[in-house]
Design a protein around this motif. Sequence first.
Motif, PDB file in Angstrom:
ATOM      1  N   TYR A  33       0.834  -1.208   0.000  1.00 49.57           N
ATOM      2  CA  TYR A  33       0.000   0.000   0.000  1.00 49.57           C
ATOM      3  C   TYR A  33       0.869   1.260   0.000  1.00 49.57           C
ATOM      4  N   ILE A  34       1.872   1.292   0.855  1.00 50.29           N
ATOM      5  CA  ILE A  34       2.767   2.447   0.927  1.00 50.29           C
ATOM      6  C   ILE A  34       3.536   2.616  -0.385  1.00 50.29           C
ATOM      7  N   LEU A  35       4.011   1.501  -0.944  1.00 45.67           N
ATOM      8  CA  LEU A  35       4.744   1.576  -2.213  1.00 45.67           C
ATOM      9  C   LEU A  35       3.846   2.081  -3.338  1.00 45.67           C
ATOM     10  N   ILE A  36       2.593   1.611  -3.357  1.00 45.10           N
ATOM     11  CA  ILE A  36       1.641   2.077  -4.382  1.00 45.10           C
ATOM     12  C   ILE A  36       1.446   3.583  -4.279  1.00 45.10           C
ATOM     13  N   LEU A  37       1.220   4.075  -3.063  1.00 47.83           N
ATOM     14  CA  LEU A  37       1.012   5.508  -2.872  1.00 47.83           C
ATOM     15  C   LEU A  37       2.259   6.304  -3.255  1.00 47.83           C
ATOM     16  N   CYS A  38       3.422   5.832  -2.839  1.00 47.12           N
ATOM     17  CA  CYS A  38       4.673   6.564  -3.099  1.00 47.12           C
ATOM     18  C   CYS A  38       5.031   6.561  -4.582  1.00 47.12           C
ATOM     19  N   PHE A  39       5.021   5.386  -5.213  1.00 50.28           N
ATOM     20  CA  PHE A  39       5.434   5.282  -6.610  1.00 50.28           C
ATOM     21  C   PHE A  39       4.496   6.058  -7.531  1.00 50.28           C
ATOM     22  N   ASN A  40       3.201   5.841  -7.357  1.00 50.83           N
ATOM     23  CA  ASN A  40       2.237   6.521  -8.218  1.00 50.83           C
ATOM     24  C   ASN A  40       2.258   8.030  -7.998  1.00 50.83           C
ATOM     25  N   SER A  41       2.292   8.436  -6.728  1.00 53.17           N
ATOM     26  CA  SER A  41       2.275   9.867  -6.416  1.00 53.17           C
ATOM     27  C   SER A  41       3.532  10.569  -6.919  1.00 53.17           C
ATOM     28  N   THR A  42       4.663   9.883  -6.875  1.00 54.49           N
ATOM     29  CA  THR A  42       5.916  10.479  -7.340  1.00 54.49           C
ATOM     30  C   THR A  42       5.851  10.802  -8.832  1.00 54.49           C
ATOM     31  N   ILE A  43       5.379   9.856  -9.621  1.00 54.41           N
ATOM     32  CA  ILE A  43       5.310  10.092 -11.063  1.00 54.41           C
ATOM     33  C   ILE A  43       4.260  11.147 -11.391  1.00 54.41           C
ATOM     34  N   VAL A  44       3.113  11.122 -10.701  1.00 48.11           N
ATOM     35  CA  VAL A  44       2.098  12.168 -10.912  1.00 48.11           C
ATOM     36  C   VAL A  44       2.674  13.538 -10.552  1.00 48.11           C
ATOM     37  N   PHE A  45       3.427  13.609  -9.469  1.00 47.40           N
ATOM     38  CA  PHE A  45       4.059  14.873  -9.054  1.00 47.40           C
ATOM     39  C   PHE A  45       5.054  15.358 -10.112  1.00 47.40           C
ATOM     40  N   LEU A 245       0.897  -1.319  -8.505  1.00 48.28           N
ATOM     41  CA  LEU A 245       2.327  -1.141  -8.255  1.00 48.28           C
ATOM     42  C   LEU A 245       3.139  -1.309  -9.534  1.00 48.28           C
ATOM     43  N   LEU A 246       2.655  -2.130 -10.462  1.00 45.75           N
ATOM     44  CA  LEU A 246       3.385  -2.372 -11.704  1.00 45.75           C
ATOM     45  C   LEU A 246       3.320  -1.174 -12.647  1.00 45.75           C
ATOM     46  N   ASN A 247       2.174  -0.475 -12.666  1.00 42.32           N
ATOM     47  CA  ASN A 247       2.021   0.652 -13.596  1.00 42.32           C
ATOM     48  C   ASN A 247       3.114   1.708 -13.452  1.00 42.32           C
ATOM     49  N   PRO A 248       3.332   2.265 -12.252  1.00 40.45           N
ATOM     50  CA  PRO A 248       4.382   3.286 -12.139  1.00 40.45           C
ATOM     51  C   PRO A 248       5.778   2.738 -12.398  1.00 40.45           C
ATOM     52  N   ILE A 249       6.008   1.460 -12.078  1.00 32.48           N
ATOM     53  CA  ILE A 249       7.325   0.867 -12.360  1.00 32.48           C
ATOM     54  C   ILE A 249       7.570   0.797 -13.862  1.00 32.48           C
ATOM     55  N   ILE A 250       6.551   0.351 -14.611  1.00 34.25           N
ATOM     56  CA  ILE A 250       6.692   0.246 -16.067  1.00 34.25           C
ATOM     57  C   ILE A 250       6.920   1.611 -16.691  1.00 34.25           C
ATOM     58  N   TYR A 251       6.084   2.572 -16.326  1.00 32.81           N
ATOM     59  CA  TYR A 251       6.219   3.906 -16.917  1.00 32.81           C
ATOM     60  C   TYR A 251       7.483   4.612 -16.434  1.00 32.81           C
ATOM     61  N   GLY A 252       7.863   4.377 -15.190  1.00 28.89           N
ATOM     62  CA  GLY A 252       9.070   5.006 -14.671  1.00 28.89           C
ATOM     63  C   GLY A 252      10.336   4.508 -15.323  1.00 28.89           C
TER      64      GLY A 252
END
Length: 274
Positions: A33-45, A245-252
């Motif tokens: 949950y924390i990783l999902i929030l951090c990874f997704n929020s980082t790329i959106v930011f 969790l996979l979405n931000p990793i792939i796009y990142g």
Amino acid sequence: MDVELNVTLLTLGGFAELHKYRYLYFVVIFTLYILILCFNSTIVFLIWTNENLHEPMYIFIAALLINSVLYSMIIYPKLLSDVLSEKQMISYPLCLFQGLSYCTSVGSEFLLLAAMAYDRYVSICKPLQYPVIMNRITIYVCLILAWLIPAFETSLLGVMVMLINIALLPLLFILFTYIRILRISYHCCREVRKKTVKTCLPHLLVLINFSCFIFFDIIIVRLDSDLSKTLRLTLTFQSILFHPLLNPIIYGLKMNEIFKHIKILFHQAILAIT
């Protein structure tokens, strides 16, 4: 005055050996949950704060990641609470709300991926018309429809009808669009083909992962009653535990501009710490 409350509670019976592995479940789910929030929020930011990322493709990526975050915020707190509770129970209204949220999130993701496919088609196959076609109005309309249509259909129509309208039809449109892109780029120079692979591959990876998750959730889990509890639990939770969790990793990792800004942000964080 006596007040009688008629509350329907549902018991969740999918947690295998929960009494033995309660805290392990909690730590794993909370970490995800924390990783999902951090990874997704980082790329959106990064997309929000960097003007060179204010392009339709990156805006749709940000919308896709926001969709994952919103759904995770609806599901994860209750899931974590259930893991630590003696009895895993949920009220019928909340269960219905979570189910409708899941269907809406799935529909929104397919429609956003369809918008991305159309954006790549116009960018690669009609580059001179791209600024005119993919203007701000087009982007806003796509975003609004991607969230409103699934919510509207989920509320009013049956799940099987909804799956056809906001899952199967967008999926067919995406496949048709990418086939057109591949056919046109095949007859172009090597540089164009290379650009096509770079920009389309991350979207295709996300589409394949998401489609596989939904396929397993609908076909295998719903129709096969002979699966073990552990396997059924894993397949049921894969779309809400792993996919966001996979979405931000792939796009990142696969989108060069996003990866470049991630490295800059990481470097700045190290300098600030030291």
